[in-house]
Design a protein around this motif. Structure first.
Motif, PDB file in Angstrom:
ATOM      1  N   VAL A  17       0.853  -1.215   0.005  1.00 49.92           N
ATOM      2  CA  VAL A  17       0.099  -0.074  -0.105  1.00 49.92           C
ATOM      3  C   VAL A  17       0.927   1.392  -0.142  1.00 49.92           C
ATOM      4  N   ASN A  18       0.365   2.340  -0.370  1.00 50.05           N
ATOM      5  CA  ASN A  18       0.811   3.654  -0.207  1.00 50.05           C
ATOM      6  C   ASN A  18      -0.135   4.362   0.769  1.00 50.05           C
ATOM      7  N   PRO A  19       0.260   4.472   2.125  1.00 45.98           N
ATOM      8  CA  PRO A  19      -0.522   5.156   3.096  1.00 45.98           C
ATOM      9  C   PRO A  19      -0.831   6.314   2.753  1.00 45.98           C
ATOM     10  N   GLU A  20      -0.197   7.182   2.411  1.00 41.11           N
ATOM     11  CA  GLU A  20      -0.406   8.529   2.090  1.00 41.11           C
ATOM     12  C   GLU A  20      -1.429   8.783   1.068  1.00 41.11           C
ATOM     13  N   LYS A  21      -1.557   7.928   0.046  1.00 40.94           N
ATOM     14  CA  LYS A  21      -2.428   8.006  -1.006  1.00 40.94           C
ATOM     15  C   LYS A  21      -3.742   7.342  -0.722  1.00 40.94           C
ATOM     16  N   SER A  22      -3.557   6.125  -0.090  1.00 45.59           N
ATOM     17  CA  SER A  22      -4.883   5.446   0.198  1.00 45.59           C
ATOM     18  C   SER A  22      -5.429   5.518   1.649  1.00 45.59           C
ATOM     19  N   GLY A  23      -4.568   6.172   2.592  1.00 47.87           N
ATOM     20  CA  GLY A  23      -5.067   6.152   3.932  1.00 47.87           C
ATOM     21  C   GLY A  23      -5.197   4.652   4.559  1.00 47.87           C
ATOM     22  N   ILE A  24      -4.400   3.596   3.916  1.00 42.25           N
ATOM     23  CA  ILE A  24      -4.275   2.253   4.653  1.00 42.25           C
ATOM     24  C   ILE A  24      -3.058   2.392   5.047  1.00 42.25           C
ATOM     25  N   ASN A  25      -2.969   2.013   6.454  1.00 43.75           N
ATOM     26  CA  ASN A  25      -1.764   1.713   7.120  1.00 43.75           C
ATOM     27  C   ASN A  25      -1.579   0.284   7.866  1.00 43.75           C
ATOM     28  N   THR A  26      -2.669  -0.350   8.022  1.00 42.58           N
ATOM     29  CA  THR A  26      -2.594  -1.708   8.782  1.00 42.58           C
ATOM     30  C   THR A  26      -3.504  -2.500   7.991  1.00 42.58           C
ATOM     31  N   VAL A  27      -3.323  -3.827   8.352  1.00 38.07           N
ATOM     32  CA  VAL A  27      -4.192  -4.851   8.028  1.00 38.07           C
ATOM     33  C   VAL A  27      -5.583  -4.691   8.215  1.00 38.07           C
ATOM     34  N   GLU A  28      -5.897  -4.012   9.435  1.00 38.04           N
ATOM     35  CA  GLU A  28      -7.308  -3.856   9.900  1.00 38.04           C
ATOM     36  C   GLU A  28      -8.007  -2.681   8.815  1.00 38.04           C
ATOM     37  N   ASP A  29      -7.173  -1.746   8.484  1.00 35.31           N
ATOM     38  CA  ASP A  29      -7.688  -0.730   7.648  1.00 35.31           C
ATOM     39  C   ASP A  29      -8.019  -1.440   6.295  1.00 35.31           C
ATOM     40  N   ALA A  30      -7.071  -2.091   5.724  1.00 35.90           N
ATOM     41  CA  ALA A  30      -7.294  -2.941   4.459  1.00 35.90           C
ATOM     42  C   ALA A  30      -8.628  -3.545   4.465  1.00 35.90           C
ATOM     43  N   ILE A  31      -8.898  -4.561   5.713  1.00 30.87           N
ATOM     44  CA  ILE A  31     -10.073  -5.295   5.664  1.00 30.87           C
ATOM     45  C   ILE A  31     -11.307  -4.415   5.700  1.00 30.87           C
ATOM     46  N   LYS A  32     -11.156  -3.269   6.503  1.00 28.74           N
ATOM     47  CA  LYS A  32     -12.227  -2.626   6.524  1.00 28.74           C
ATOM     48  C   LYS A  32     -12.753  -1.626   5.204  1.00 28.74           C
ATOM     49  N   ALA A  33     -11.614  -1.345   4.494  1.00 26.43           N
ATOM     50  CA  ALA A  33     -11.543  -0.729   3.393  1.00 26.43           C
ATOM     51  C   ALA A  33     -12.563  -1.669   2.271  1.00 26.43           C
ATOM     52  N   LEU A  34     -12.133  -3.007   2.199  1.00 29.56           N
ATOM     53  CA  LEU A  34     -12.385  -4.088   1.363  1.00 29.56           C
ATOM     54  C   LEU A  34     -13.943  -4.230   1.897  1.00 29.56           C
ATOM     55  N   ASN A  35     -14.279  -4.184   3.096  1.00 28.02           N
ATOM     56  CA  ASN A  35     -15.667  -4.609   3.455  1.00 28.02           C
ATOM     57  C   ASN A  35     -16.619  -3.449   3.021  1.00 28.02           C
ATOM     58  N   GLU A  36     -15.971  -2.218   3.177  1.00 36.28           N
ATOM     59  CA  GLU A  36     -16.776  -0.877   2.839  1.00 36.28           C
ATOM     60  C   GLU A  36     -16.779  -0.488   1.107  1.00 36.28           C
ATOM     61  N   GLU A  37     -16.059  -1.429   0.400  1.00 35.93           N
ATOM     62  CA  GLU A  37     -15.818  -1.159  -0.850  1.00 35.93           C
ATOM     63  C   GLU A  37     -15.137  -0.052  -1.319  1.00 35.93           C
ATOM     64  N   LYS A  38     -14.345   0.428  -0.548  1.00 34.04           N
ATOM     65  CA  LYS A  38     -13.508   1.609  -0.823  1.00 34.04           C
ATOM     66  C   LYS A  38     -12.223   1.293  -1.357  1.00 34.04           C
ATOM     67  N   ALA A  39     -11.813  -0.099  -1.363  1.00 36.69           N
ATOM     68  CA  ALA A  39     -10.626  -0.244  -1.952  1.00 36.69           C
ATOM     69  C   ALA A  39     -10.507  -1.107  -3.174  1.00 36.69           C
ATOM     70  N   SER A  40      -9.749  -0.913  -4.159  1.00 38.41           N
ATOM     71  CA  SER A  40      -9.462  -1.671  -5.399  1.00 38.41           C
ATOM     72  C   SER A  40      -8.353  -2.382  -5.175  1.00 38.41           C
ATOM     73  N   VAL A  41      -8.219  -3.665  -5.428  1.00 42.69           N
ATOM     74  CA  VAL A  41      -6.959  -4.599  -5.205  1.00 42.69           C
ATOM     75  C   VAL A  41      -6.262  -4.876  -6.641  1.00 42.69           C
ATOM     76  N   GLY A  42      -4.938  -4.441  -6.928  1.00 43.57           N
ATOM     77  CA  GLY A  42      -4.375  -4.721  -8.242  1.00 43.57           C
ATOM     78  C   GLY A  42      -3.648  -5.838  -8.121  1.00 43.57           C
ATOM     79  N   VAL A  43      -3.674  -6.738  -9.287  1.00 39.78           N
ATOM     80  CA  VAL A  43      -3.220  -7.926  -9.682  1.00 39.78           C
ATOM     81  C   VAL A  43      -2.795  -7.890 -11.017  1.00 39.78           C
ATOM     82  N   SER A  44      -1.722  -8.859 -11.308  1.00 40.47           N
ATOM     83  CA  SER A  44      -1.026  -8.777 -12.574  1.00 40.47           C
ATOM     84  C   SER A  44      -1.929  -9.185 -13.645  1.00 40.47           C
TER      85      SER A  44
END
Length: 353
Positions: free
Chosen positions: A130-157
């Motif tokens: 992650v890039n905390p400054e751009k995404s606001g995600i700084n921890t695993v808990e932040d990531a799980i919350k963002a995914l559950n709230e549909e506020k995060a996209s996940v990049g894959v190859s």
């Protein structure tokens, strides 16, 4: 002078004979072999495979071309190689997790692991970056919350790749109930760039593709898919996924390898020489240094052991993708057992053992 002239003639004859002997020992005497890498340049697979090829060339004294052929989670490259003559001149490199998606996503009918001999030199973890400054995600808990709230996209190859299966395994263990919004990049390196730019919030990558960005402080790793911490520097130690709790304890079994594969019906003398070069390459200090720098483990798997490892991942990733709704065809249709029912003593007959 006459004696000297005779000596020179004899010497030239010996050199010619020596040259003939060397030429006769060439493995590929009709041209240059090629390894088709199923993902883009600079990605996790590309990064993992090229050092092995360099060392194998050194041992063999011959050139091996490396060509990137991305598409359909490496299925394009797999189909391409299987469509060529099985003369030992064409090889395929991919992430081991990709095989699980080939049949159930109908991207490749040739991608079953028993069609190939594989040489697995390293095993390495996937990472959430992650890039905390751009995404606001700084921890695993932040990531799980963002995914559950549909506020995060996940990049894959690409969808169907091992790192995609890894995301689904993580989401299931984390209790993420929302459908994940994936953004495909065509390569882990491109995923890293998109995360740094703030175009996507989370990147699921092979750690090797992002380790330099992490060392430079441009990306943060929330965890690695391994069982022990990884020390990046005196100031940065990345925790393993198993620190997140018991629900995550089996996910490290999905840690990918990046094998170089050759069709199983390629000429045996070529396969044997490749195996010899592969074993030598894995024993070199350069390989150990590369692995330590990138967070890999040198595993040197070939023959039946390589088949056994790949067959387990084939089953595990197929069911991860199907259970996540990423494939319409059940692995059961193809006789692929669930990981908890996988038994090598039964599966190995497919490989001719």
């Amino acid at each position: 002078m006459k004696k000297y002239g005779l000596f020179m003639v004899a010497a030239l004859v010996l050199l010619a004979l020596a040259g003939f002997a060397i030429a006769a020992e060439k493995i590929w005497d009709k041209g240059t072999p090629t390894v088709f890498v199923g993902f883009g340049a600079g990605g996790g697979t590309d990064t993992a495979v090229r050092p092995l090829i360099v060392l194998m060339q050194q041992h063999l004294g011959e050139t091996i071309n490396v060509v990137n052929m991305p598409g359909a989670a490496s299925a394009v490259a797999a189909e391409h190689v299987m469509g060529l003559d099985k003369d030992g001149y064409s090889m395929f490199a991919t992430g081991s997790g990709c095989f699980g998606g080939f049949l159930i996503t109908e991207t490749s009918t040739q991608g079953v692991p028993w069609n190939w001999y594989g040489f697995h030199h390293i095993q390495g973890p996937a990472a959430f970056v992650v890039n905390p400054e751009k995404s606001g995600i700084n921890t695993v808990e932040d990531a799980i919350k963002a995914l559950n709230e549909e506020k995060a996209s996940v990049g894959v190859s690409s969808l169907g790749a091992g790192i995609h299966g890894f995301v689904e395994a993580f989401a299931k263990a984390a209790g993420v109930e929302k459908k994940i919004n994936y953004v495909t990049s065509g390569g882990d390196g491109k995923t890293c760039v998109s995360v740094m730019a703030g175009e996507i919030e989370i990147g699921s990558i092979s750690f090797s593709a992002g380790v330099d960005y992490v060392r430079a402080g441009q990306l943060k790793v929330l965890f690695l898919n391994r069982r022990d911490p990884f020390v990046v520097s005196e100031a940065v130690t990345i925790p393993p996924i198993t620190d997140l709790g018991d629900a995550y304890k089996n996910i490290p079994d999905l840690a990918e390898t990046w094998p170089v594969m050759i069709p199983r019906d390629a000429p045996k003398p070529i396969v044997d020489k490749l195996q010899e070069a592969f074993i030598w390459a894995c024993e070199q200090p350069e390989m150990k240094e590369f692995a330590e720098k990138m967070g890999y483990q040198v595993i040197t798997r070939y023959g039946e052991e390589a088949d056994r490892v790949l067959d387990y991942q084939y089953a595990a990733y197929a069911w991860v993708l199907f259970d996540a709704g990423m494939a319409d065809i059940s692995p059961e249709k193809f006789g692929i057992p669930r990981p908890e029912n996988w038994d090598w003593s039964k599966e190995k007959a497919k490989y001719g053992y």
